[in-house]
Design an enzyme around this catalytic site. Structure first.
Site, PDB file in Angstrom:
ATOM      1  CG  HIS A  42      -1.999   1.032   1.147  1.00 50.03           C
ATOM      2  ND1 HIS A  42      -3.257   0.843   1.661  1.00 50.03           N
ATOM      3  CD2 HIS A  42      -2.004   2.290   0.615  1.00 50.03           C
ATOM      4  CE1 HIS A  42      -3.992   1.917   1.453  1.00 50.03           C
ATOM      5  NE2 HIS A  42      -3.239   2.828   0.832  1.00 50.03           N
ATOM      6  CG  LEU A  45       5.360   4.580  -6.131  1.00 53.33           C
ATOM      7  CD1 LEU A  45       5.889   3.748  -7.300  1.00 53.33           C
ATOM      8  CD2 LEU A  45       6.515   5.088  -5.284  1.00 53.33           C
ATOM      9  NE  ARG A  46       1.049  11.321  -2.926  1.00 49.91           N
ATOM     10  CZ  ARG A  46      -0.090  11.044  -2.294  1.00 49.91           C
ATOM     11  NH1 ARG A  46      -1.120  10.534  -2.946  1.00 49.91           N
ATOM     12  NH2 ARG A  46      -0.206  11.307  -1.011  1.00 49.91           N
ATOM     13  CG  ASN A  76      -4.484   8.018  -4.720  1.00 54.74           C
ATOM     14  OD1 ASN A  76      -3.465   7.366  -4.959  1.00 54.74           O
ATOM     15  ND2 ASN A  76      -4.615   8.747  -3.630  1.00 54.74           N
ATOM     16  CG  ASP A 134      -6.208   3.762  -0.787  1.00 53.80           C
ATOM     17  OD1 ASP A 134      -6.921   3.614   0.212  1.00 53.80           O
ATOM     18  OD2 ASP A 134      -5.099   4.321  -0.755  1.00 53.80           O
ATOM     19  CG  HIS A 214      -5.979   2.345   5.352  1.00 56.26           C
ATOM     20  ND1 HIS A 214      -7.337   2.255   5.318  1.00 56.26           N
ATOM     21  CD2 HIS A 214      -5.615   3.065   4.262  1.00 56.26           C
ATOM     22  CE1 HIS A 214      -7.772   2.892   4.238  1.00 56.26           C
ATOM     23  NE2 HIS A 214      -6.750   3.385   3.577  1.00 56.26           N
ATOM     24  CG  ASN A 260      -8.877  10.478   5.530  1.00 55.57           C
ATOM     25  OD1 ASN A 260      -9.118  10.939   6.631  1.00 55.57           O
ATOM     26  ND2 ASN A 260      -9.198  11.109   4.414  1.00 55.57           N
ATOM     27  CG  ASP A 287      -2.261   4.859   3.390  1.00 61.14           C
ATOM     28  OD1 ASP A 287      -2.090   5.108   2.179  1.00 61.14           O
ATOM     29  OD2 ASP A 287      -3.220   5.312   4.036  1.00 61.14           O
ATOM     30  N   GLY A 306      -2.571  12.326   5.042  1.00 60.23           N
ATOM     31  CA  GLY A 306      -1.577  11.255   4.907  1.00 60.23           C
ATOM     32  C   GLY A 306      -0.170  11.782   5.034  1.00 60.23           C
TER      33      GLY A 306
HETATM   34 ZN   LIG Z   1      -6.868   4.572   1.950  1.00 57.29          ZN
HETATM   35 ZN   LIG Z   2      -3.720   4.818   0.730  1.00 60.00          ZN
END
Ligand SMILES: [Zn+2]
Ligand SMILES: [Zn+2]
Length: 404
Positions: A42, A45-46, A76, A134, A214, A260, A287, A306
């Site tokens: 999890h 890496l953006r 995401n 996610d 998570h 989150n 995460d 995060g």
């Molecule tokens: Zn999440």
């Molecule tokens: Zn996440």
């Protein structure tokens, strides 16, 4: 004491007192543990889209420094990993730039908008190893069930981010005594519990393996155990921050404690540690969610959600569970995530890929300024940990060695 020889990217020999051949590099693992390469299932890496927060290079360098030979990256991004050509393009970039193995996770719905299922079979063929929206919960249960039904013939676990949007509202932390004292909007624990229960029901109804990301509440643990007792093929992960910290971290370190699902109560954290010990929790996952310093400073209400986790993980897990047998520690970091994702690794058998993590008891202090990750924010800044990775080998290549 045994030695392990790697050649051409695979483990070729394990035995006592192996002699070094000409040209072979020798890593001294005296007083250290040699384990199958750690896998963080999890990670954010953006890329594509948010290289100002993290790049493939900085994120995977953070991974190998943290002891991870492989990571799975969440979809995401911008664009989201919701189409086979986007997965294929990312895999091309990873092949050229990543310092560890990276396995993409495809989105469940188009644009992660929760409205229309992706073509998960096409994402799987392109290389997605699992599916998740996610960052978001797929709030429409019908859409999630349809996506799961459509994925019947497709390998790859569904991974749920569990926060009911209506119950969560505009919350920026856990709802409780601390949120009331701070005057900040809080999310109740049941915002997570109801989605965990719902998604495990959908997993059972559609006969799919399901993974809870998570997990952070004692209530969610109870629903997980209930679902397993009724035949659910369900697994779950826990983060370092949910094992060690509480909602008081938001009071004590402000935006650095915003995440989150939110940091919960001491009772929740204790239940999570007990659930690792008794085997209810399968996986340690960070995460890792890097943001810029500007995004993680100032008002908690406005700050990004995060923080970085790859480089503190091994120390934090060991700190949270210093009584955990080493074999269990390694199972949660390697064997179990490999099995759940259906990827290579998790073993040091002869013939297996030479992904190896060497770790030891070497007291150290978390200094965010030294992170390879672009995301320097962590609620663990200044923490003293005892365990750390001292070398990470990826496919036979020494990707990180603490001692040079
Ligand atoms: Zn999440
Ligand atoms: Zn996440």
């Amino acid at each position: 004491m045994r030695d392990l020889r790697v050649a051409s990217g695979v483990i070729v020999e394990i035995g006592e007192h192996l002699d070094a051949h000409d040209g072979e590099r020798v890593l001294d693992a005296t007083n250290a543990i040699v384990a199958p390469g750690f896998i963080d299932m999890h990670v954010h890496l953006r890329e594509p889209g948010f290289a100002y927060k993290e790049t493939i290079e900085t994120g995977t360098e953070a991974a190998v420094r943290g002891g991870f030979a492989a990571v799975a990256c969440m979809p995401n991004t911008h664009p989201a990993l919701d189409a086979p050509e986007i997965i294929a393009a990312l895999l091309g970039e990873l092949a050229a730039r990543a310092r560890c193995r990276v396995y993409p996770i495809g989105a469940i719905t188009r644009g992660r908008a929760g409205l229309e299922p992706c073509d998960v079979a096409a994402l799987s063929r392109a290389g997605a190893v699992a599916f998740s929206d996610d960052g978001n919960t797929v709030m429409n249960a019908r859409v999630l069930r349809d996506a799961a039904l459509a994925a019947r013939q497709t390998p790859g676990v569904f991974i749920s981010h569990c926060e009911d949007e209506a119950l969560k509202g505009d919350a920026v932390m856990h709802e409780g005594a601390t949120s009331r004292a701070l005057g900040l909007p809080g999310a109740p624990a049941i915002a997570e519990d109801v989605i965990v229960a719902r998604d495990l029901l959908i997993g059972m109804d559609t006969s799919r393996p399901w993974h809870i990301a998570h997990l952070s509440t004692h209530g969610a643990l109870e629903y997980l155990e209930h679902a397993r007792a009724h035949g659910a093929n369900a697994t779950c992960e826990v983060t370092p921050h949910h094992l060690l910290l509480t909602d008081e971290a938001v009071r004590d370190c402000g935006a650095a404690g915003k995440v989150n699902p939110p940091l919960r109560t001491a009772g929740d954290a204790r239940a999570l540690r007990d659930a690792v010990r008794d085997g209810t929790i399968d996986v340690f996952a960070t995460d890792h969610a890097p943001h810029t310093d500007a995004e993680k400073s100032g008002d908690v209400r406005e700050a990004a959600v995060g923080f970085s986790g790859l480089e503190i993980a091994v120390g934090a897990y060991a700190h949270a569970l210093d009584d955990l047998p080493l074999l269990r520690f390694v199972a949660l970091l390697s064997t179990n995530p490999a099995r759940i994702l259906g990827i290579p690794g998790g073993t040091l058998a002869v013939g297996a890929p030479a992904d190896v993590t060497i770790f030891a008891e070497r007291p150290w202090t978390v200094e965010p300024s030294t992170f390879a990750s672009k995301g320097k924010s962590t609620p663990f800044a200044g923490a003293r940990f005892s365990r750390r990775a001292i070398a990470t080998i990826v496919g036979g290549r020494v990707a990180f060695s603490l001692d040079g």
